[in-house]
Motif scaffolding. Structure first.
Motif, PDB file in Angstrom:
ATOM      1  N   UNK A 124      72.314  65.484  57.512  1.00 32.89           N
ATOM      2  CA  UNK A 124      71.533  66.708  57.343  1.00 32.89           C
ATOM      3  C   UNK A 124      72.088  67.821  58.231  1.00 32.89           C
ATOM      4  N   UNK A 125      72.479  67.473  59.452  1.00 33.06           N
ATOM      5  CA  UNK A 125      73.079  68.459  60.333  1.00 33.06           C
ATOM      6  C   UNK A 125      74.374  69.020  59.772  1.00 33.06           C
ATOM      7  N   UNK A 126      75.180  68.151  59.158  1.00 32.05           N
ATOM      8  CA  UNK A 126      76.437  68.603  58.556  1.00 32.05           C
ATOM      9  C   UNK A 126      76.179  69.534  57.384  1.00 32.05           C
ATOM     10  N   UNK A 127      75.219  69.173  56.534  1.00 26.92           N
ATOM     11  CA  UNK A 127      74.885  70.015  55.388  1.00 26.92           C
ATOM     12  C   UNK A 127      74.368  71.371  55.870  1.00 26.92           C
ATOM     13  N   UNK A 128      73.500  71.369  56.883  1.00 23.86           N
ATOM     14  CA  UNK A 128      72.991  72.627  57.430  1.00 23.86           C
ATOM     15  C   UNK A 128      74.115  73.457  58.032  1.00 23.86           C
ATOM     16  N   UNK A 129      75.086  72.798  58.672  1.00 23.87           N
ATOM     17  CA  UNK A 129      76.228  73.502  59.246  1.00 23.87           C
ATOM     18  C   UNK A 129      77.035  74.206  58.163  1.00 23.87           C
ATOM     19  N   UNK A 130      77.248  73.519  57.052  1.00 19.41           N
ATOM     20  CA  UNK A 130      77.976  74.131  55.937  1.00 19.41           C
ATOM     21  C   UNK A 130      77.224  75.357  55.419  1.00 19.41           C
TER      22      UNK A 130
END
Length: 496
Positions: free
Chosen positions: A414-420
């Motif tokens: 989820x953190x990676x998706x939010x970062x993108x």
């Protein structure tokens, strides 16, 4: 000091009533009254925080009627921490709104104070019915604040918000009726004792009431499938309101933690609804991350990040250990302040782009890009949990406290998706921008308010050790409900 515990309720209550009586043409007077009252909450809540962290649980018997017969306010480490957090969030939020947003509606300042009264009362009350009452106070004020400024998008989102919360309030009343009918009490401490002594049909009804409470609190906290009202409501609210609303979901999480820790953490009904809360929290985490990725407006994207933090936090609460709850508290402070700051920043960016607003699409260079871009970078790094800011330490603490591979995978993904999603937003708003917008110059008071909240990210990283120690101490007291129960049921009268 004996009566200080009621000050976080009385200060905004009196200020709100005074604001309703003040001459409406004197906007400066209303602003001064609101800001002075809100600023006064900071030293008051700080003193209460210091008192609570000395280890004492303070019980205030309103009317000098002792529990469980009278209404009580209870100050422990958890409620003190939430009061202090609310006051620290409210000051920059109101400072920002007082730069012009409060001009649109005559009662904005009064509604803001009544909202604070409801939030503070919800954190302090030791009675389930009065938790309902304070929920209604903060909700009624929030209805007016959410609709502040009018506009079709704001009205549409506000209607959904109002209708869903009215349904939640009806369910809350039904749950309270079941609790009172089976246990004969609505005092939280007394309920925690009596609910575990029930058997047969009475116990079944109490279980139904407990599950209904999870639904109601899940709606307030914006858990799946009850979070769909939040992104539109927060994204269309004025910036100062959206920033204050960042703590609204935490009221629902606080209610879950309080009732679960007292009544369903041990005994015959231990773990009631815990598995369902765990699953729902993880689903909320995933869907919110996808929502943040697909958002078309920066305000909407930040609203989904609020929902993502809710999933993260409720999973930690549902895990049920003191370590998990302590890590959740640190992350709760971080996410509330950073998301509040991002709402203010999103509004500044939107103001600086003219008619295009905060829509995530290429357009003119935002006015004041040199100051806004670094703040956006700090906020984005913090909220997704990258080092070296507070979100990273919060996620590491949660992963250490919740040794569940699925949680780790979803939290990091989820953190990676939010970062993108945030990287796309930042590059579109700042680096793909061309030309100058027909927009007013950057308001430095507004910028100061946003920076004040976003400064929490590096500050919480620098003082991460002491803050984690405070969170762990709070969790330790929460995990021993006998302290709370004994203080409430055995205390001598201390009210007025």
């Amino acid at each position: 000091m004996d009566h200080l515990i009621i000050a976080p309720i009385l200060i905004p209550a009196f200020a709100g009533m005074l604001l309703l009586l003040e001459v409406r043409e004197r906007l400066w007077l209303r602003r001064a009254t609101g800001l002075i009252a809100t600023l006064a909450l900071v030293p008051v809540t700080l003193m209460l925080f210091q008192r609570a962290f000395a280890g004492e649980i303070t019980v205030y018997d309103l009317g000098n009627w002792p529990a469980p017969f009278g209404i009580v306010l209870v100050l422990d480490r958890l409620s003190a921490l939430m009061l202090l957090l609310t006051s620290l969030l409210a000051v920059p939020a109101l400072l920002y709104a007082s730069q012009g947003d409060d001009r649109i509606g005559a009662n904005f300042q009064a509604l803001f104070q009544l909202q604070l009264m409801g939030i503070n009362g919800a954190f302090l009350t030791g009675d389930l019915f009065n938790l309902f009452v304070f929920f209604e106070v903060l909700l009624i004020a929030s209805y007016g604040l959410a609709l502040h400024g009018r506009g079709p998008a704001r009205v549409g989102a506000g209607i959904h918000y109002v209708v869903l919360n009215l349904i939640g309030s009806a369910l809350f009343l039904i749950a309270l009726a079941l609790i009172y009918g089976t246990t004969g009490t609505l005092n939280m401490a007394d309920f925690a004792v009596k609910v575990n002594q029930l058997d047969g049909q009475a116990r079944t009804l109490a279980e139904v009431a407990g599950l209904m409470l999870w639904i109601v609190f899940g709606l307030k906290a914006a858990l799946f499938p009850l979070y769909f009202w939040l992104p539109a409501t927060y994204a269309n609210a004025s910036a100062g309101v959206a920033a204050l609303f960042a703590v609204m979901t935490k009221v629902g999480i606080y209610a879950i933690a309080r009732v679960y820790g007292l009544a369903f953490g041990a005994g015959e009904l231990a773990g009631l609804g815990r598995n369902a809360l765990w699953v729902v929290a993880l689903v909320t985490l995933v869907l919110a991350a996808l929502g943040a990725l697909s958002a078309r407006r920066l305000g909407e994207q930040i609203a989904y990040l609020v929902v993502m933090s809710v999933g993260t936090l409720v999973a930690g609460v549902a895990w049920g250990t003191p370590a998990a709850f302590g890590a959740s508290l640190y992350y709760l402070i971080h996410s509330t302040l950073v998301c509040g700051g991002l709402f203010l920043l999103a509004d500044l960016i939107g103001r600086g782009r003219g008619d295009l607003g905060d829509r995530i699409m290429a357009g003119p260079v935002p006015a004041g890009r040199g100051g806004l871009a670094p703040l956006f970078f700090i906020g984005a790094v913090a909220v997704v949990g990258l080092p070296p800011l507070s979100g990273f330490f919060g996620k590491v603490a949660l992963m250490q406290a919740v040794p569940a591979p699925l949680y780790w995978a979803l939290l990091l993904s989820a953190g990676l998706v939010a970062l993108v999603g945030l990287s796309r937003s930042g590059s579109t708003l700042f680096w793909r921008a061309t030309g100058e917008a027909d927009a007013p110059r950057l308001d430095y008071w507004r910028l100061f308010a946003a920076a004040l909240l976003l400064a929490a990210a590096p500050a919480m990283a620098v003082w991460g050790g002491p803050l984690l120690a405070i969170s762990d101490a709070t969790a330790g007291q929460w995990a021993d409900p006998s302290q709370y129960i004994n203080a409430v049921l055995n205390t001598a009268g201390g009210g007025g």
